[in-house]
Write an enzyme that holds these catalytic residues in place. Structure first.
Site, PDB file in Angstrom:
ATOM      1  CB  CYS A   1       0.638   2.135   9.963  1.00 33.29           C
ATOM      2  SG  CYS A   1      -0.259   0.883   9.087  1.00 33.29           S
TER       3      CYS A   1
ATOM      4  CB  SER B   1      -1.705  -3.493   1.077  1.00 28.97           C
ATOM      5  OG  SER B   1      -0.692  -4.157   1.773  1.00 28.97           O
TER       6      SER B   1
ATOM      7  CG  HIS C   1       0.000  -6.656   5.013  1.00 25.08           C
ATOM      8  ND1 HIS C   1      -0.240  -6.237   6.299  1.00 25.08           N
ATOM      9  CD2 HIS C   1       0.415  -5.569   4.323  1.00 25.08           C
ATOM     10  CE1 HIS C   1       0.038  -4.931   6.373  1.00 25.08           C
ATOM     11  NE2 HIS C   1       0.425  -4.509   5.188  1.00 25.08           N
TER      12      HIS C   1
ATOM     13  CD  GLN D   1      -7.375  -0.989   6.867  1.00 22.65           C
ATOM     14  OE1 GLN D   1      -8.112  -1.881   7.270  1.00 22.65           O
ATOM     15  NE2 GLN D   1      -6.115  -0.922   7.228  1.00 22.65           N
TER      16      GLN D   1
ATOM     17  N   GLY E   1       0.801  -1.215   0.000  1.00 23.05           N
ATOM     18  CA  GLY E   1       0.000   0.000   0.000  1.00 23.05           C
ATOM     19  C   GLY E   1       0.839   1.273   0.000  1.00 23.05           C
ATOM     20  CB  THR E   2       3.857   2.260   1.927  1.00 21.44           C
ATOM     21  OG1 THR E   2       3.244   1.946   3.183  1.00 21.44           O
ATOM     22  CG2 THR E   2       4.733   3.477   2.089  1.00 21.44           C
TER      23      THR E   2
ATOM     24  CG  ASN F   1      -5.753   3.637   8.491  1.00 25.19           C
ATOM     25  OD1 ASN F   1      -6.114   4.599   7.827  1.00 25.19           O
ATOM     26  ND2 ASN F   1      -4.756   3.708   9.352  1.00 25.19           N
TER      27      ASN F   1
ATOM     28  CB  THR G   1      13.455  -9.784 -10.249  1.00 18.71           C
ATOM     29  OG1 THR G   1      14.633  -9.490 -10.980  1.00 18.71           O
ATOM     30  CG2 THR G   1      13.081 -11.253 -10.430  1.00 18.71           C
TER      31      THR G   1
HETATM   32  N1  PLP Z   1      -3.079   2.741   3.523  1.00 13.38           N
HETATM   33  C1  PLP Z   1      -3.883   2.308   4.498  1.00 13.38           C
HETATM   34  C2  PLP Z   1      -5.279   2.827   4.582  1.00 13.38           C
HETATM   35  C3  PLP Z   1      -3.422   1.362   5.418  1.00 13.38           C
HETATM   36  O1  PLP Z   1      -4.226   0.935   6.397  1.00 13.38           O
HETATM   37  C4  PLP Z   1      -2.081   0.903   5.317  1.00 13.38           C
HETATM   38  C5  PLP Z   1      -1.515  -0.019   6.329  1.00 13.38           C
HETATM   39  O2  PLP Z   1      -1.921  -0.001   7.465  1.00 13.38           O
HETATM   40  C6  PLP Z   1      -1.294   1.376   4.256  1.00 13.38           C
HETATM   41  C7  PLP Z   1      -1.816   2.293   3.371  1.00 13.38           C
HETATM   42  C8  PLP Z   1       0.110   0.892   4.058  1.00 13.38           C
HETATM   43  O3  PLP Z   1       0.094  -0.377   3.460  1.00 13.38           O
HETATM   44  P1  PLP Z   1       1.385  -1.321   3.506  1.00 13.38           P
HETATM   45  O4  PLP Z   1       1.512  -1.821   4.892  1.00 13.38           O
HETATM   46  O5  PLP Z   1       1.070  -2.433   2.521  1.00 13.38           O
HETATM   47  O6  PLP Z   1       2.533  -0.522   3.028  1.00 13.38           O
END
Ligand code: PLP
Length: 371
Positions: A318, A194, A196, A174, A69-70, A146, A232
């Site tokens: 996070c 994302s 996970h 989310q 996500g980041t 989130n 890769t």
């Molecule tokens: N955006 C939201 C709304 C999230 O909840 C999170 C992670 O908590 C992220 C982005 C970041 O995702 P990642 O952990 O895959 O980098």
């Protein structure tokens, strides 16, 4: 133990794990090599792209694999705004992956506006209408928050963006795998996800980019991801992400019903124990319960629950190093006497009705012990 922090991360689905193994141990060839040993990896990538695209109403060539996500958020914002003469609009309740990417483009001279949210953590389309101008190049508003699970009025926000000639990005980290997400119905130009967060592996995700969107590459190097994101391919994780998403989407309705029940059990139990709390948000994402408890302190609750082997989160998981009241709780204007006692319980696939009741009982024990 009770793990109830699924908005922070989820356990890997066993089928997803098993789907990974052959690409780590046997078919480990570099999927970009032309020889026959790489065919299995290449085919698996193609199939995963197709599966993921189908689940969000996209075309396979509109899915770009990323590290999560980041990265997806950073790419969407910097890839459009870095070097642009336009401005952009986001909201005060975004994840730091969006907020800090916005700060980075601000340092390059881009003007960024931050829309407020209401008491339920919802960004109002009217606020966007008031601020958007012909110079706005990008609007980025998350699909679901989130910290409190509030779902945003994405269709209306994207319509306003397009009426004013701007692109629309949503951080759907989310939401994907937890609620119906269709990039065409919602008129989304870019969407971050994302794995996970939906029982896939950590360190893998994707950015949906609508065909024809002019975006700068995220990483220069090899020709992977249509030359826009070199490196890769992480075939094993990509395959597992597709399996996890497919499984979550197939069972979405039953999961939602089950999670809503857990929410109800916990809330009823807390009320029965006479705990004075506010439930934050608009009850959007099933299983995400943000509570602000009067007279409590989120950090203290987290540590006391930890001693009972119950794992939940304060504010944003996070950002657990930041102990002050989160920017989201501040933006929602939760009354001071409740705001400090905010915790987030987020149920997932592994949780039972007993877990919901046990968490409420544990919270009541802690709160009553303080009297
Ligand atoms: N955006 C939201 C709304 C999230 O909840 C999170 C992670 O908590 C992220 C982005 C970041 O995702 P990642 O952990 O895959 O980098």
């Amino acid at each position: 133990m009770i793990y109830a922090d699924n908005a922070a991360t989820t356990p890997l689905d066993r089928d997803a794990f098993e789907a990974m193994c052959p690409f780590l141990l046997e078919n480990y060839g570099n999927a970009s090599q032309p020889y026959s040993f790489s065919v299995a990896g290449k085919k698996a990538l193609k199939q995963a792209r197709k599966t993921i695209a189908h689940r969000i109403g996209a075309l396979p060539e509109e899915i770009y694999f990323t590290s999560g996500g980041t990265e997806s958020d950073n790419w969407a914002i910097k890839g459009i705004m870095a070097g642009s003469h336009g401005s952009m609009i986001t909201s005060q309740i975004e994840h730091h992956a969006v907020l800090h990417a916005c700060n980075a483009v601000e340092r390059l001279g881009v003007r960024v506006e931050y829309l407020p949210a209401d008491r339920n953590c919802v960004v109002q389309p009217e606020a966007l209408k008031e601020r958007i101008t012909q110079n706005t190049r990008l609007v980025s508003v998350m699909m679901a928050n989130n910290e409190v699970g509030s779902v945003q009025p994405i269709a209306e926000l994207s319509r306003i963006a397009h009426e004013n000639g701007a692109l629309f990005h949503t951080d759907a980290v989310q939401a994907v795998g937890h609620m119906e997400t269709d990039v065409n119905c919602l008129e989304i130009d870019m969407l971050s996800a994302s794995a996970h967060k939906f029982n896939g592996p950590k360190g893998i995700g994707f950015l949906y980019i609508r065909k024809g969107t002019a975006i700068q590459p995220y990483a220069d190097g090899g020709a992977q991801e249509a030359g826009l994101r070199a490196g890769t391919e992480n075939v094993a994780s990509i395959v597992a992400m597709a399996v996890a998403l497919e499984k979550n989407c197939e069972h979405m309705q039953e999961n939602q019903i089950r999670l809503r029940k857990l929410e109800q059990i916990m809330e009823d139990r807390l009320r029965a124990e006479n705990i004075d709390f506010i439930r934050n948000g608009n009850r959007g994402i099933p299983g995400n319960i943000s509570l602000s408890i009067r007279g409590a302190e989120g950090e203290m609750l987290l540590h006391r629950l930890d001693l009972k082997k119950i794992y939940v989160s304060t504010g944003s998981a996070c950002d657990s190093k930041n102990t002050e009241i989160s920017h989201v709780i501040k933006a929602m204007k939760v009354p001071d006497e409740y705001a400090e006692g905010t915790i987030r319980v987020s149920f997932g696939a592994g949780n039972t009705e007993e877990d919901a009741a046990d968490i409420a009982r544990a919270l009541a024990e802690i709160m009553n012990g303080m009297k």
